[in-house]
Design a protein around this motif. Sequence first.
Motif, PDB file in Angstrom:
ATOM      1  N   GLN A  82      15.950   7.923  20.689  1.00  0.00           N
ATOM      2  CA  GLN A  82      14.799   8.173  22.233  1.00  0.00           C
ATOM      3  C   GLN A  82      15.667  10.025  21.969  1.00  0.00           C
ATOM      4  O   GLN A  82      16.011  11.067  21.867  1.00  0.00           O
ATOM      5  CB  GLN A  82      15.842   7.805  23.397  1.00  0.00           C
ATOM      6  N   MET A  83      13.536  10.475  22.276  1.00  0.00           N
ATOM      7  CA  MET A  83      13.872  12.237  22.435  1.00  0.00           C
ATOM      8  C   MET A  83      13.044  12.542  23.469  1.00  0.00           C
ATOM      9  O   MET A  83      11.817  12.377  23.848  1.00  0.00           O
ATOM     10  CB  MET A  83      13.004  12.279  21.299  1.00  0.00           C
ATOM     11  N   ASN A  84      14.036  13.272  23.865  1.00  0.00           N
ATOM     12  CA  ASN A  84      14.011  14.068  25.403  1.00  0.00           C
ATOM     13  C   ASN A  84      13.477  16.256  24.872  1.00  0.00           C
ATOM     14  O   ASN A  84      14.330  16.413  23.349  1.00  0.00           O
ATOM     15  CB  ASN A  84      14.906  14.028  26.395  1.00  0.00           C
ATOM     16  N   SER A  85      13.021  16.448  25.642  1.00  0.00           N
ATOM     17  CA  SER A  85      12.800  18.293  25.857  1.00  0.00           C
ATOM     18  C   SER A  85      12.540  18.641  24.077  1.00  0.00           C
ATOM     19  O   SER A  85      13.009  19.429  23.813  1.00  0.00           O
ATOM     20  CB  SER A  85      14.431  18.612  25.452  1.00  0.00           C
ATOM     21  N   LEU A  86      11.635  17.770  23.743  1.00  0.00           N
ATOM     22  CA  LEU A  86      10.951  18.135  22.233  1.00  0.00           C
ATOM     23  C   LEU A  86       9.681  19.511  22.424  1.00  0.00           C
ATOM     24  O   LEU A  86       9.823  20.606  23.082  1.00  0.00           O
ATOM     25  CB  LEU A  86       9.615  17.229  22.502  1.00  0.00           C
ATOM     26  N   LYS A  87       9.799  20.228  21.595  1.00  0.00           N
ATOM     27  CA  LYS A  87       9.779  21.165  20.550  1.00  0.00           C
ATOM     28  C   LYS A  87       8.747  21.288  19.931  1.00  0.00           C
ATOM     29  O   LYS A  87       8.811  20.046  19.356  1.00  0.00           O
ATOM     30  CB  LYS A  87      10.889  21.837  20.372  1.00  0.00           C
ATOM     31  N   PRO A  88       7.807  22.305  19.858  1.00  0.00           N
ATOM     32  CA  PRO A  88       6.955  22.008  18.358  1.00  0.00           C
ATOM     33  C   PRO A  88       8.113  21.971  16.540  1.00  0.00           C
ATOM     34  O   PRO A  88       7.415  21.223  16.361  1.00  0.00           O
ATOM     35  CB  PRO A  88       6.668  23.663  18.195  1.00  0.00           C
TER      36      PRO A  88
END
Length: 121
Positions: A82-88
């Motif tokens: 689960q990947m949250n608050s993804l960044k470039p």
Amino acid sequence: QVQPVESGGGSVQAGGSLRLSCAVSGFTFSRGCVGWFRQTPGKGREGAAIICVPGGTTAYTDSVKGRFTISQDDDKNTVYLQMNSLKPEDTAMYYCAAGGISFMKASYKYWGQGTQVTVSV
């Protein structure tokens, strides 16, 4: 034959979320850790998160701590990221690997084909 198969990648805006899945057929989780590794063009493959039995011990690279969560479903032989608050900077090809030790890439015997994650600003 053990074969990890990833799914769930895609494109998302910064701040968004994605959940990756890794179905590992023919694998018993007690045989080693399952990990998510990621790679961008021109860079080596780095470990993002791992989960190991017994106890479902997890570990994360510093850059994803607090944002990514790895988990497993024994009944489905599947590991999730689960990947949250993804960044470039999370943009990469994400690979699932099984049967290894900690973040030691060379120790992992089984690798999936990868799933692309692209995070736009």
